[in-house]
Design an enzyme around this catalytic site. Sequence first.
Site, PDB file in Angstrom:
ATOM      1  CE1 TYR A 114      -3.966   2.688   8.475  1.00 41.17           C
ATOM      2  CE2 TYR A 114      -3.975   4.167   6.825  1.00 41.17           C
ATOM      3  CZ  TYR A 114      -3.618   3.870   8.387  1.00 41.17           C
ATOM      4  OH  TYR A 114      -3.199   4.668   9.109  1.00 41.17           O
ATOM      5  CB  CYS A 154      23.663  29.335  33.469  1.00 42.86           C
ATOM      6  SG  CYS A 154      24.821  27.875  32.636  1.00 42.86           S
ATOM      7  CE  LYS A 168       9.022   6.910   6.121  1.00 39.33           C
ATOM      8  NZ  LYS A 168       9.339   7.558   7.371  1.00 39.33           N
ATOM      9  CB  CYS A 218      21.639  26.062  33.343  1.00 37.00           C
ATOM     10  SG  CYS A 218      22.205  26.864  31.530  1.00 37.00           S
ATOM     11  CB  CYS A 258      26.222  26.797  29.752  1.00 36.17           C
ATOM     12  SG  CYS A 258      24.448  26.623  29.502  1.00 36.17           S
ATOM     13  CE  LYS A 314       5.027   5.353   7.174  1.00 40.78           C
ATOM     14  NZ  LYS A 314       4.955   7.129   7.120  1.00 40.78           N
ATOM     15  CB  CYS A 324      24.867  23.480  31.163  1.00 41.03           C
ATOM     16  SG  CYS A 324      25.593  24.606  32.039  1.00 41.03           S
ATOM     17  CG  ASP A 384       3.740  12.594   4.859  1.00 44.62           C
ATOM     18  OD1 ASP A 384       3.361  12.241   6.338  1.00 44.62           O
ATOM     19  OD2 ASP A 384       4.510  13.705   4.163  1.00 44.62           O
ATOM     20  CD  GLU A 406      -2.819  -1.345   2.590  1.00 45.22           C
ATOM     21  OE1 GLU A 406      -3.770  -1.569   3.046  1.00 45.22           O
ATOM     22  OE2 GLU A 406      -1.889  -0.338   3.246  1.00 45.22           O
TER      23      GLU A 406
END
Length: 662
Positions: A217, A402, A305, A422, A399, A110, A417, A112, A108
């Site tokens: 389906y 922070c 896919k 933070c 970081c 697929k 970090c 989207d 079948e």
Amino acid sequence: MTFERLEEIKKLLNEYNYQYYVLDNPTVSDQEYDRLMQELQSIEMAHPEWITADSPSQRVGGQVLDSFTKVTHQRMMLSLGNIFNEDELREFDDRIRETYPNVEYVCELKIDGLAVSLVYADGHLDYGATRGDGTVGEDITHNVKTIKSIPLTIDYDGDFEVRGEIYMPKKSFNELNRQREEAGEALFANPRNAAAGSVRQLDSTIAAKRGLDAFLYMVPTAAEVGCTTHKEALDYIKKLGFKTNPMTRVCQNIQEVWAFILEMTEKRQTLPYEIDGIVIKVNNLEYQERLGYTAKVPKWAIAYKFPAEEVVTKLKDIIFTIGRTGQITPNAVLEPVRVAGSTVQRATLHNEDNVKHKDIRVGDYVVVRKAGDVIPEVVRSLKERRDGSEKEFQMIEVCPYCGSHLVRKDNEAAYYCLNEHCDSKKIERIIHFASRDAMNIEGLGEKIIEQFYNLGFVKCIEDIYSLANHEQEIMDIEGFGRKSMDNLIAAIEKSKENSMEKLLFGLGIKGIGAKMADNLAKEFKSMDGLLNASTAKLLSIKDVGDTIVQSINRFRSDEASLALINHLKEIGLNMDYLKETTLLQESIFNGKTVCVTGTLELMTRKEIKDYLARLGANVTGSVSKKTDYLICGKDAGSKLEKATQLGVQVMSEEEFKEEVGL
């Protein structure tokens, strides 16, 4: 204007709808259709007591909801496993043919779009629901009714469920974006996003204008209506008036499956709707039942896919983001480019080692890849296009949020970090806690949480449950009126009722994903049971290893974490596992792992599995060393052989009946 004329018009309009939207074969002009619709609406206006939910007039929209209600699916809506090439396809075939050498497949397209479950009661559409997390979805009936290819009535007595995909045809998508561009509104990235956004409109008038369609389906109870194959089930629902995809094909072997994939790959761009792959299913329904399921996917189906699409664009900058665990990730800022159906401006660079190994620099032309919903990534740089202005990558040392010094952990490529205070880490933790797979707090999305955090309303998870204290301040925010506030508070209060596994996953303990949280909650039944469990008990649970035990030990030895649990408990959050059902009776199956195989006379396969679950059993689809009992019906196959080899206790259907007193 008689009732008989009303019924005659309804019958005509339903026939014309079916011919136009399902068969793609219109038999009357638009003018004739519109004239009949106007006559129908005129009669219904004069006699509102004659209006029924299945009237064609009810498709035009107009119903406005305050919020979406949750729907628990009668059966789980599982996702599919993915494959990406011919070798993986043949591996799937080899696994199937070990049990069924002469297997036949159905291929079948697929689509989207957005998965939907349609449930009918005595021939009338009862409700339509989204997939959600597979167990609980959202009721979108008011929008489903606007999709003219979906029948409001079918010729069927009793309950009937059919599943499929709601999608937006390319023509509707292009027209919608044209209208939005003229109105100065943001464009939808792709038809899938547009379809998902349309079916989640509270106002059905909007969905009615979007030109949505649907292919159906799957029939979860196909065997119960006399079908022996998946193809027969598709033909069955087509006769009931549902729209099925005409490109579906039965293949006798894996060579024919691969030929179909190659054919559809070439035709993909010419189709009037988006597809992102091919679904391959075992055709025989009995084979499907015997092959069974893993925890997440059916073993009898797979989704191929299409290869990830690659495009070239310019990398303008590299920025850094932080996750809830403190991990710092470099990300590419790109010249906007369309790839795999959506416009991409950011792509992950994963980590420092990846960037340096690929020698990716700011100013490079790069190849970007994206497949489906996968986060876009930079595949490689085009070094031959450099002009000398490019800047080499330099990993940051502090970081960006922070200013704390970053640490690269042993045996990891990522920097972290470690500052527990933070702001960015705190925001990510709150976002995770409120997310769909965790506490599922509707209306508390990423942008709202970040806004509330910056305004000081939500600085930690606990603050979510005192947002009502800031009601007036929040309502002063543009776009946040009384209805939005009421809906948010209601969603927050409802989250207190969630089963323990949702809370456990939402806490963000390293290594505990949604499935592991469910396993732990099912085993220990309560948060206290988990927090007080011995290391030996934890290690005895399937898939729990040293890493997860260490994460749990860190959590339960941390004063702040325990204080969070105690606070949530005090304000009324449920701490127990709620999926368990009351045991029918004491039995030898309580707490045991049980598998069922063969053809049964006493009950259907589903009925006996449900019955065993109510006896306290953990029902699985396969036999392993951890299986305690195998219950066999007629024509038991490979599972019986495996159980015998492993020394699993085998029980006939008659022995099972005697044991439980049936």
